[in-house]
Write an enzyme that holds these catalytic residues in place. Sequence first.
Site, PDB file in Angstrom:
ATOM      1  N   LYS A   1       0.857  -1.190   0.000  1.00 13.76           N
ATOM      2  CA  LYS A   1       0.000   0.000   0.000  1.00 13.76           C
ATOM      3  C   LYS A   1       0.894   1.242   0.000  1.00 13.76           C
ATOM      4  O   LYS A   1       1.749   1.407   0.883  1.00 13.76           O
ATOM      5  CB  LYS A   1      -0.887  -0.042   1.244  1.00 13.76           C
ATOM      6  CG  LYS A   1      -2.163   0.743   1.132  1.00 13.76           C
ATOM      7  CD  LYS A   1      -3.020   0.437   2.354  1.00 13.76           C
ATOM      8  CE  LYS A   1      -4.333   1.137   2.308  1.00 13.76           C
ATOM      9  NZ  LYS A   1      -5.040   1.029   3.588  1.00 13.76           N
TER      10      LYS A   1
HETATM   11  C1  E4P Z   1      -8.394   1.668   3.658  1.00 18.16           C
HETATM   12  O1  E4P Z   1      -7.546   1.269   2.923  1.00 18.16           O
HETATM   13  C2  E4P Z   1      -8.274   2.892   4.448  1.00 18.16           C
HETATM   14  O2  E4P Z   1      -7.114   2.832   5.180  1.00 18.16           O
HETATM   15  C3  E4P Z   1      -9.468   3.070   5.333  1.00 18.16           C
HETATM   16  O3  E4P Z   1     -10.628   2.638   4.643  1.00 18.16           O
HETATM   17  C4  E4P Z   1      -9.622   4.443   5.903  1.00 18.16           C
HETATM   18  O4  E4P Z   1     -10.856   4.517   6.569  1.00 18.16           O
HETATM   19  P1  E4P Z   1     -11.217   5.668   7.608  1.00 18.16           P
HETATM   20  O5  E4P Z   1     -11.461   6.921   6.851  1.00 18.16           O
HETATM   21  O6  E4P Z   1     -12.448   5.170   8.291  1.00 18.16           O
HETATM   22  O7  E4P Z   1     -10.031   5.800   8.536  1.00 18.16           O
END
Ligand code: E4P
Length: 215
Positions: A87
């Site tokens: 990522k």
């Molecule tokens: C996924 O890859 C993200 O890290 C995540 O969905 C972020 O979500 P949030 O906005 O609830 O922290």
Amino acid sequence: MKFFIDTANLAQIKEAEDLGVLDGVTTNPSLMAKEGIKGEANILKHYVDICNIVSGDVSAEVISTEFEGIKKEGEALASLHKQIVVKVPMIKDGVKALKYFSSKGIKTNCTLVFSAGQALLAAKAGATYVSPFIGRLDDVSTDGLDLIRDIRTIYDNYRYKTQILAASVRHPMHIINCAKLGADVATCPLSAITALLKHPLTDSGLAQFLADAKK
Ligand code: E4P
């Protein structure tokens, strides 16, 4: 549409896997910290533990923000397990790293995407997944679903293979609307996945059937 679970909590990952509808997992440094996972060795072990619960892709996020660091960290993460997806944040060196990882056959998830232009760059760099954060856009009075619609149009226009991974999903209507708009994946908290099960007419209908079965 694929369902990923957006957590580093092993019990929740197992619960979603046991439901039989889980296709993968996304994590981020905040989710790892929430589970109290500290120190490089523990963090790497935790990613492997997650891979051993599910059979699909598991996103593990780099911390570096410059190309050489992202490359080194991403290669180490990818070597942990064949299910690991690196990522990478949507920054200049991140885009360069996406291109590099793509050329090496390493799967990537471009994270922190808030505009169609960023999603276009991620696709051109060969990202496996792009993560538009719809809930965080909603939080600042901008419809996150509009971004999913725009990215779908752009990717379809040019037949980009990058998969749209709707992220920052907060509730079941996000999942349903992302499915209607053609997102390839939604990564969700367990609560949003299990909320899809619920309907009061199902509950009252079942209660009636069970009562009648005793007659
Ligand atoms: C996924 O890859 C993200 O890290 C995540 O969905 C972020 O979500 P949030 O906005 O609830 O922290």
